[in-house]
Design a protein around this motif. Structure first.
Motif, PDB file in Angstrom:
ATOM      1  N   VAL A 101      52.449  58.265 -62.827  1.00  0.00           N
ATOM      2  CA  VAL A 101      51.495  56.924 -63.396  1.00  0.00           C
ATOM      3  C   VAL A 101      50.391  57.048 -63.348  1.00  0.00           C
ATOM      4  N   TRP A 102      49.535  56.854 -64.407  1.00  0.00           N
ATOM      5  CA  TRP A 102      47.959  56.585 -64.201  1.00  0.00           C
ATOM      6  C   TRP A 102      47.754  55.199 -63.967  1.00  0.00           C
ATOM      7  N   LEU A 103      46.830  54.923 -62.884  1.00  0.00           N
ATOM      8  CA  LEU A 103      46.588  53.588 -62.497  1.00  0.00           C
ATOM      9  C   LEU A 103      45.134  53.893 -61.720  1.00  0.00           C
ATOM     10  N   GLN A 123      43.661  57.221 -61.587  1.00  0.00           N
ATOM     11  CA  GLN A 123      44.226  58.055 -60.699  1.00  0.00           C
ATOM     12  C   GLN A 123      45.518  58.514 -60.965  1.00  0.00           C
ATOM     13  N   ILE A 124      46.279  59.644 -60.862  1.00  0.00           N
ATOM     14  CA  ILE A 124      47.574  59.796 -61.181  1.00  0.00           C
ATOM     15  C   ILE A 124      48.384  59.551 -59.972  1.00  0.00           C
ATOM     16  N   HIS A 125      49.426  58.894 -59.677  1.00  0.00           N
ATOM     17  CA  HIS A 125      50.344  58.588 -58.777  1.00  0.00           C
ATOM     18  C   HIS A 125      51.453  59.133 -59.113  1.00  0.00           C
ATOM     19  N   ALA A 126      52.105  60.116 -58.193  1.00  0.00           N
ATOM     20  CA  ALA A 126      53.458  60.465 -58.051  1.00  0.00           C
ATOM     21  C   ALA A 126      54.342  59.537 -57.615  1.00  0.00           C
ATOM     22  N   VAL A 127      55.514  59.393 -58.073  1.00  0.00           N
ATOM     23  CA  VAL A 127      56.645  58.626 -57.580  1.00  0.00           C
ATOM     24  C   VAL A 127      57.898  59.602 -57.521  1.00  0.00           C
ATOM     25  N   ILE A 128      58.321  59.811 -56.333  1.00  0.00           N
ATOM     26  CA  ILE A 128      59.464  60.848 -56.106  1.00  0.00           C
ATOM     27  C   ILE A 128      60.699  60.065 -55.488  1.00  0.00           C
ATOM     28  N   SER A 129      61.634  60.026 -56.043  1.00  0.00           N
ATOM     29  CA  SER A 129      63.031  59.280 -55.501  1.00  0.00           C
ATOM     30  C   SER A 129      64.053  59.909 -55.824  1.00  0.00           C
ATOM     31  N   GLU A 130      65.059  59.518 -54.803  1.00  0.00           N
ATOM     32  CA  GLU A 130      66.489  60.260 -55.047  1.00  0.00           C
ATOM     33  C   GLU A 130      67.381  58.929 -55.478  1.00  0.00           C
ATOM     34  N   CYS A 131      66.914  57.648 -55.652  1.00  0.00           N
ATOM     35  CA  CYS A 131      67.764  56.746 -56.035  1.00  0.00           C
ATOM     36  C   CYS A 131      67.160  56.240 -57.192  1.00  0.00           C
ATOM     37  N   VAL A 132      68.071  55.768 -58.436  1.00  0.00           N
ATOM     38  CA  VAL A 132      67.505  55.278 -59.783  1.00  0.00           C
ATOM     39  C   VAL A 132      66.839  54.125 -59.450  1.00  0.00           C
ATOM     40  N   LYS A 133      67.638  53.436 -58.885  1.00  0.00           N
ATOM     41  CA  LYS A 133      67.337  51.915 -58.684  1.00  0.00           C
ATOM     42  C   LYS A 133      65.863  51.797 -57.834  1.00  0.00           C
ATOM     43  N   THR A 134      65.659  52.513 -56.742  1.00  0.00           N
ATOM     44  CA  THR A 134      64.545  52.464 -55.998  1.00  0.00           C
ATOM     45  C   THR A 134      63.257  53.025 -56.926  1.00  0.00           C
ATOM     46  N   ALA A 144      59.861  51.119 -58.001  1.00  0.00           N
ATOM     47  CA  ALA A 144      58.640  51.450 -58.044  1.00  0.00           C
ATOM     48  C   ALA A 144      57.779  51.790 -59.304  1.00  0.00           C
ATOM     49  N   LEU A 145      58.137  52.041 -60.347  1.00  0.00           N
ATOM     50  CA  LEU A 145      57.723  52.280 -61.464  1.00  0.00           C
ATOM     51  C   LEU A 145      57.172  50.959 -62.034  1.00  0.00           C
ATOM     52  N   ASN A 146      58.152  49.874 -62.029  1.00  0.00           N
ATOM     53  CA  ASN A 146      58.020  48.551 -62.269  1.00  0.00           C
ATOM     54  C   ASN A 146      56.693  47.957 -61.629  1.00  0.00           C
ATOM     55  N   LYS A 147      56.748  48.120 -60.336  1.00  0.00           N
ATOM     56  CA  LYS A 147      55.687  47.696 -59.453  1.00  0.00           C
ATOM     57  C   LYS A 147      54.276  48.009 -60.135  1.00  0.00           C
ATOM     58  N   LEU A 148      54.107  49.485 -60.396  1.00  0.00           N
ATOM     59  CA  LEU A 148      52.936  50.020 -60.698  1.00  0.00           C
ATOM     60  C   LEU A 148      52.343  49.762 -62.404  1.00  0.00           C
ATOM     61  N   LYS A 149      53.752  49.402 -62.881  1.00  0.00           N
ATOM     62  CA  LYS A 149      53.069  49.115 -64.186  1.00  0.00           C
ATOM     63  C   LYS A 149      52.652  47.665 -64.162  1.00  0.00           C
TER      64      LYS A 149
END
Length: 72
Positions: free
Chosen positions: A7-9, A12-23, A27-32
């Protein structure tokens, strides 16, 4: 399997790495909401990655299940 997004914010580029789709989506919605733009989404099968720990590059399990298997 795990999910990786970039995510570009705030210039800066922020990496989001998760095992769970919901989580991951939360996180992506919060950054958006903060004005971020998703520049890449992908999912990967369980693989080993590498991280820098105390200045040394080492192989590290990227999923909880791999970490548990490695520790017995």
């Amino acid at each position: 399997m795990f999910f990786v997004s970039y995510v570009w914010l705030h210039n800066q580029i922020h990496a989001v790495i998760s095992e769970c789709v919901k989580t991951h989506n939360q996180a992506l919605n919060k950054l958006k909401r903060q004005g971020g733009a998703i520049i890449q989404n992908e999912h990967k099968d369980n693989t080993l990655g590498s991280v820098i720990v105390n200045g040394k590059k080492s192989v590290w399990p990227l999923t909880k299940s791999e970490g548990l298997k490695a520790n017995g």
